[in-house]
Design an enzyme around this catalytic site. Structure first.
Site, PDB file in Angstrom:
ATOM      1  N   ASP A 464      -5.895  -3.289  -2.257  1.00  0.00           N
ATOM      2  CA  ASP A 464      -4.897  -4.164  -1.635  1.00  0.00           C
ATOM      3  C   ASP A 464      -3.787  -4.495  -2.630  1.00  0.00           C
ATOM      4  O   ASP A 464      -3.928  -4.284  -3.851  1.00  0.00           O
ATOM      5  CB  ASP A 464      -5.602  -5.454  -1.178  1.00  0.00           C
ATOM      6  CG  ASP A 464      -4.909  -6.124  -0.015  1.00  0.00           C
ATOM      7  OD1 ASP A 464      -3.747  -5.790   0.277  1.00  0.00           O
ATOM      8  OD2 ASP A 464      -5.539  -7.016   0.608  1.00  0.00           O
ATOM      9  N   ASN A 466      -0.865  -7.672  -2.541  1.00  0.00           N
ATOM     10  CA  ASN A 466      -0.374  -8.708  -1.639  1.00  0.00           C
ATOM     11  C   ASN A 466       0.899  -9.417  -2.046  1.00  0.00           C
ATOM     12  O   ASN A 466       1.113 -10.559  -1.620  1.00  0.00           O
ATOM     13  CB  ASN A 466      -1.489  -9.733  -1.397  1.00  0.00           C
ATOM     14  CG  ASN A 466      -2.473  -9.219  -0.372  1.00  0.00           C
ATOM     15  OD1 ASN A 466      -2.110  -8.984   0.776  1.00  0.00           O
ATOM     16  ND2 ASN A 466      -3.698  -8.999  -0.785  1.00  0.00           N
ATOM     17  N   ASP A 533      -1.708  -6.199   9.290  1.00  0.00           N
ATOM     18  CA  ASP A 533      -2.730  -7.222   9.530  1.00  0.00           C
ATOM     19  C   ASP A 533      -2.729  -7.621  10.994  1.00  0.00           C
ATOM     20  O   ASP A 533      -3.684  -8.241  11.478  1.00  0.00           O
ATOM     21  CB  ASP A 533      -2.462  -8.452   8.667  1.00  0.00           C
ATOM     22  CG  ASP A 533      -2.979  -8.250   7.245  1.00  0.00           C
ATOM     23  OD1 ASP A 533      -3.726  -7.281   7.018  1.00  0.00           O
ATOM     24  OD2 ASP A 533      -2.631  -9.050   6.368  1.00  0.00           O
TER      25      ASP A 533
HETATM   26  C1  DGJ Z   1      -4.403  -8.544   3.034  1.00  0.00           C
HETATM   27  C2  DGJ Z   1      -5.037  -7.452   3.833  1.00  0.00           C
HETATM   28  O1  DGJ Z   1      -4.088  -6.844   4.649  1.00  0.00           O
HETATM   29  C3  DGJ Z   1      -6.185  -8.037   4.641  1.00  0.00           C
HETATM   30  O2  DGJ Z   1      -6.760  -7.031   5.428  1.00  0.00           O
HETATM   31  C4  DGJ Z   1      -7.194  -8.645   3.703  1.00  0.00           C
HETATM   32  O3  DGJ Z   1      -7.794  -7.645   2.930  1.00  0.00           O
HETATM   33  C5  DGJ Z   1      -6.539  -9.686   2.825  1.00  0.00           C
HETATM   34  N1  DGJ Z   1      -5.391  -9.148   2.156  1.00  0.00           N
HETATM   35  C6  DGJ Z   1      -7.503 -10.206   1.795  1.00  0.00           C
HETATM   36  O4  DGJ Z   1      -6.909 -11.032   0.909  1.00  0.00           O
END
Ligand code: DGJ
Length: 722
Positions: A464, A466, A533
C-alpha cells in the site's frame, strides 16, 4: 524498394531497414497490423514518416518521403514548439542537435523485435539512443530513450521524453481518465484544439490519483468500440508523468510522453546513462475495443508478473475489522474463508507496532513488528492456523511510509522526505521515507524480506501507499533536490527489483489508498492492483470500465463488500466477477441464502475464471451512454464466453434495445445459460437455456431487458459452444 539490410528471415515481417525513393534510409518498426516508419534525412536527422495501419506491401513504404516531423525534436534549435528533449551543456549552451549514427534491429524470440537508433550531437559529446520494441502479435510498441554524455561536468537534462509521436489527421479526440480517492478513472473525451493540452501528475508516490497516465487518441473522427482509428498509450512510470498533445496551425499534432518536466531537472554525471521510462502504445483502426485487447494481451504476456498464470480468490479483513482485531478473531475469520470456498485470507493494516501500537492511522507505521497484544503468536501462528484450515495467508504492508509517532521516526529522522525550516506536512498522519537513500532502500527491502524469511508460508502481499509527496526535500540528495521525484521512483524500482529477484512468483497487489498507482511501471512487479477503495458496485461499474480500457481483468481486483448499504449480494458479486474476484465482508452479516449464493458464485467463477482472465474483452454497451453496462469475455478458441449485464439506476419504465454480441464464431452454435441466479431476485433475461448460432447472436442479438427493469440488477450469462 531497395533492402539495405535485414535480420533473419522472420524479421522481414517485423523490422526492416530499407531505402525510400530518395535513397534515404528507412527504419520500419512493425507489428502484425501496425507500422512506425522512421527516415534518416539527407541532413542526417531522423524523421517520423508514418505511423498507423501496416501497409500490405512493404514496397509501398519506399513512396513515403516525408521528412516533415523530426522523430525526437531537440530544444534550443530551429523548432519552436515543445521539444522531446532539452539539455543545458556544461558551458551553458542550451541546445542539442541529434544526428543519425547507426541503427540495428534485433529480434528477441518470435514475437518481439527491438529497433535501436543511435544519435549524436555533432558538436558536443552527447548521445541519445531511441529504443522501439515491437510486439508483433500484440500490436504494441514500447518506446524509451537513453541519454549519455562525455562532458566534463554533469549535463543538465531539462526535459527528457520517453518518446514523441506525430499525427496529421483532420481532427483529434482525446479520451483521458481523471478522478480522486474513491472516484478513480472517470472517463472524459474532448476534441483537441490548437495549442497544448497537458495531462499530467505531480504527486510523486500516489502517481496517478488525479490523472492517470493513460489515454486514447482518436484520429479524424470520434472512435467507438468497433470503429475508428485510435492510439492508446500509457507511460510506465510510478511518479510524475506528462503527456503533451500540441496541435499546430497546420493541424499537425505532436505527442510527447514522459516524466513530467516539472520539478525534475536531472544532473547527469559523465559516463552515466539516464534511461527514461517506457511509453507503451498501440494503434487500432477498428476502434477502442481492439486497442484495449492489444494492451490486455501485451500486459498478460509482458507487462505484469505471471499474467498467464492463476490467481486466488481472496478474503480481506479491512472493511470487516478495520484495525480492531486479535489473533482469535482472525482465526475465526479463516472459517469464513472456508465457508465461502475462497482461497486466501489477507490480513490488512493494524497488525504491527508495540511502543506505538497501530490501532488507528495515527501511529505505528514504520514499526513492522507484530503487536504483542493483538498477535501474541506472531504472524507465524496465523500462517500455521491458515495452513491447518487449508487456506493461504497474505499480509498488508506499507513499506515506504512512516508515522511521526513511531520508533522508526525516532531512530531515523534523516530517513524522511521533509523540508528543512518548514512544518511537517501530513496526509493520513504520515510522511514518506526517502527512497533516494540507498540505506532506506535496504531498509524497505528488508521489511518484505524479513517477513518472507520468517514466514515462508506467506502467499500474498498487499503493498500500500497512502499519501502523495508534498513539502518534498531529500536529506540524502543534498544539492540535487530537483531530482528527488525521479530518484525516489528509481529507488522504489531498485527495491522492487530485489524483491522480485528473490520472490519471482509471489502474488502481490499494488495498492495506493485505492487506485493511486495504476500504471505499467509498477505493475511489472505486481500481479494485480487495487482499483479503488470505493467498492459500491454501482461506482465500480464505472471505475472498472475505465480501467478495462488499459488493463486486463486479471489485474483488476474487485471485492464484494458492505460499502453499499442497498445493493444486493448478487449485484455486488456480479460486478466483482468481471475482475479478479475477492471478498471483504463479514459473512456473519449475510443470510444463509446469501452465503449459499456466494458459495455457488465462487464455484461459477472458478469454472469461468480462465475466460475472464485470459479471454478477449468486448465492451458492448457503455455505462456512459446508457443506464446499463454490458460486456463479455470470449476465450481464444471462441468456445466459451461470459457476458455481464449491469443495470444502473434505471428510470421508471426504462427501455433498452437488444444487445449484439461480439467476438464469437458465426459458424458455431452456442448455448446461453444464465448463472448466478438468486431466489427472490427477478431476472430480465428470458432466453436462458436456448441455443443460437454465433451469427445470430452477433447480428440479431439478445434481449437482456425483458419486462420491467429493476435498478441495480444484473445478469451473468455463460455462453458455451455446442
Ligand atoms: C488503503 C487501502 O486502499 C485499503 O484497502 C486499506 O488497505 C487501507 N489503506 C489500510 O490502511
Amino acid at each position: 524498394m531497395r533492402i539495405l539490410k535485414t535480420g533473419i528471415c522472420a524479421m522481414l515481417l517485423f523490422c526492416c531497414v530499407f531505402a525510400n525513393a530518395q535513397n534515404e534510409k528507412q527504419l520500419i518498426v512493425q507489428t502484425k497490423h501496425v507500422s512506425l516508419v522512421l527516415t534518416v534525412g539527407k541532413n542526417n536527422r531522423v524523421y517520423q514518416s508514418y505511423f498507423g495501419k501496416r501497409l500490405l506491401n512493404n514496397a509501398d513504404y519506399a513512396r513515403l518521403n516525408s521528412t516533415k516531423h523530426e522523430a525526437y525534436i531537440t530544444g534550443g534549435m530551429e523548432d519552436q514548439f515543445e521539444p522531446a528533449i532539452k539539455v543545458t551543456h556544461t558551458d551553458g549552451n542550451p541546445s542539442l542537435e541529434l544526428n543519425y549514427v547507426s541503427s540495428s534491429s534485433n529480434p528477441s524470440g518470435e514475437d518481439m523485435t527491438e529497433t535501436v537508433i543511435n544519435l549524436k550531437d555533432p558538436k558536443y559529446p552527447v548521445e541519445v539512443v531511441l529504443h522501439y520494441q515491437a510486439f508483433a502479435q500484440e500490436d504494441v510498441i514500447k518506446a524509451w530513450t537513453e541519454i549519455k554524455h562525455g562532458e566534463k561536468s554533469p549535463l543538465l537534462l531539462n526535459n527528457y521524453a520517453s518518446a514523441m509521436l506525430h499525427f496529421d489527421a483532420k481532427k483529434y479526440w482525446l479520451t483521458h481518465f481523471h478522478g480522486d480517492w474513491a472516484l478513480e478513472m472517470k472517463m472524459q473525451e474532448d476534441e483537441l484544439t490548437t495549442g497544448n493540452k497537458i495531462i499530467d501528475s505531480k504527486l510523486g508516490t500516489r502517481a496517478d490519483m488525479y490523472e492517470a497516465p493513460l489515454f486514447m487518441l482518436a484520429l479524424n473522427k470520434q472512435a467507438d468500440e468497433t470503429s475508428g482509428e485510435v492510439v492508446a498509450g500509457s507511460l510506465a512510470w510510478t511518479g510524475n508523468f506528462q503527456f503533451q498533445f500540441e496541435m499546430d496551425e497546420h493541424n499537425s499534432l505532436r505527442l510527447i510522453s514522459g516524466i513530467n518536466p516539472v520539478a525534475s531537472e536531472y544532473h547527469l554525471d559523465a559516463g552515466k546513462t539516464f534511461t527514461t521510462p517506457a511509453f507503451i502504445f498501440t494503434y487500432s483502426n477498428e476502434g477502442k475495443g481492439q486497442a484495449s485487447r492489444n494492451l490486455h494481451k501485451w500486459a498478460r504476456n509482458y507487462g505484469i508478473v505471471d499474467g498467464n498464470k492463476s490467481r486466488m480468490t481472496l478474503y480481506n479483513n479491512w472493511e470487516t475489522t478495520d484495525m480492531k482485531f486479535d489473533q482469535n478473531l482472525l482465526v475465526g475469520l479463516f472459517d469464513d474463508v472456508n465457508k465461502l470456498g475462497a482461497d486466501l485470507f489477507l490480513l490488512d493494516d493494524g497488525w504491527f507496532g508495540n511502543k506505538y501500537p497501530r490501532n488507528n492511522d495515527k501511529a505505528g507505521l514504520g514499526d513492522w513488528q507484530e503487536n504483542k497484544a493483538k498477535l501474541p503468536g506472531n504472524i507465524e501462528y496465523l500462517v500455521k492456523q491458515a495452513e491447518a484450515k487449508g487456506i493461504k495467508f497474505g499480509i498488508w504492508l506499507e513499506p515506504e511510509m512512516v508515522n511521526p509517532k513511531s520508533e522508526l521516526y525516532e531512530k531515523h529522522p534523516d530517513w524522511i522526505l521533509k523540508l528543512p525550516n518548514r512544518d511537517e506536512n501530513y496526509q493520513r498522519n504520515q510522511l514518506v521515507l526517502d527512497l533516494t537513500n540507498p540505506r532506506v532502500q535496504d531498509y524497505v527491502y528488508s521489511i518484505v524480506d524479513n517477513m518472507m524469511t520468517n514466514n515462508p508460508g506467506i502467499a500474498y502481499i498487499k503493498w500500500d501507499c497512502n499519501r502523495t509527496m508534498s513539502n518534498t526535500y531529500s536529506p540524502y540528495l543534498k544539492d540535487r533536490q530537483s531530482q528527488v521525484y525521479v530518484d525516489y521512483t528509481l529507488g522504489l524500482y531498485h527495491v522492487l527489483d530485489k524483491v522480485r529477484a528473490k520472490y519471482p512468483h509471489l502474488l502481490m497487489m499494488l495498492c495506493s489508498g485505492g487506485g493511486g498507482r495504476t500504471e505499467y511501471g509498477a505493475l511489472k512487479y505486481f500481479t494485480e492492483f487495487w482499483p479503488s477503495d470505493n467498492t459500491d458496485p454501482l461506482e465500480r461499474v464505472f471505475i472498472q470500465w475505465g480501467y478495462s480500457n488499459f488493463f486486463p481483468s486479471i489485474t483488476i481486483s474487485a471485492h464484494v463488500t458492505q460499502w453499499s448499504k442497498t445493493a444486493t449480494i448478487k449485484y455486488r458479486t456480479d460486478v466483482a466477477m468481471m475482475g479478479r474476484l475477492g471478498y471483504d465482508l463479514s459473512i456473519k452479516k449475510l443470510t444463509d441464502a446469501e452465503v449459499q449464493f456466494s458459495k455457488q458464485a465462487i464455484k461459477n467463477y472458478n469454472r469461468l475464471n480462465s475466460v475472464i482472465w485470459y479471454g478477449d474483452l468486448y465492451r458492448l454497451i457503455s455505462p456512459y451512454e446508457e443506464d446499463r453496462a454490458v460486456l463479455m469475455y470470449v476465450n481464444d478458441a471462441k468456445s466459451k464466453a461470459v457476458l455481464f449485464n449491469y443495470f444502473l439506476n434505471t428510470r421508471y419504465k426504462a427501455q433498452f434495445n437488444v444487445v449484439k454480441l461480439q467476438g464469437l464464431d458465426p459458424q458455431k452454435n452456442y448455448k446461453i445459460e444464465e448463472i448466478n441466479l438468486m431466489d427472490g431476485i427477478k431476472s430480465n433475461f428470458n432466453d436462458s437455456g436456448k441455443i443460437y448460432s454465433g451469427d445470430y447472436l452477433m447480428t440479431v442479438g439478445l434481449n437482456l431487458s425483458a419486462g420491467k427493469i429493476i435498478p441495480q440488477t444484473s445478469n451473468v450469462i455463460e455462453i458455451t459452444q455446442q
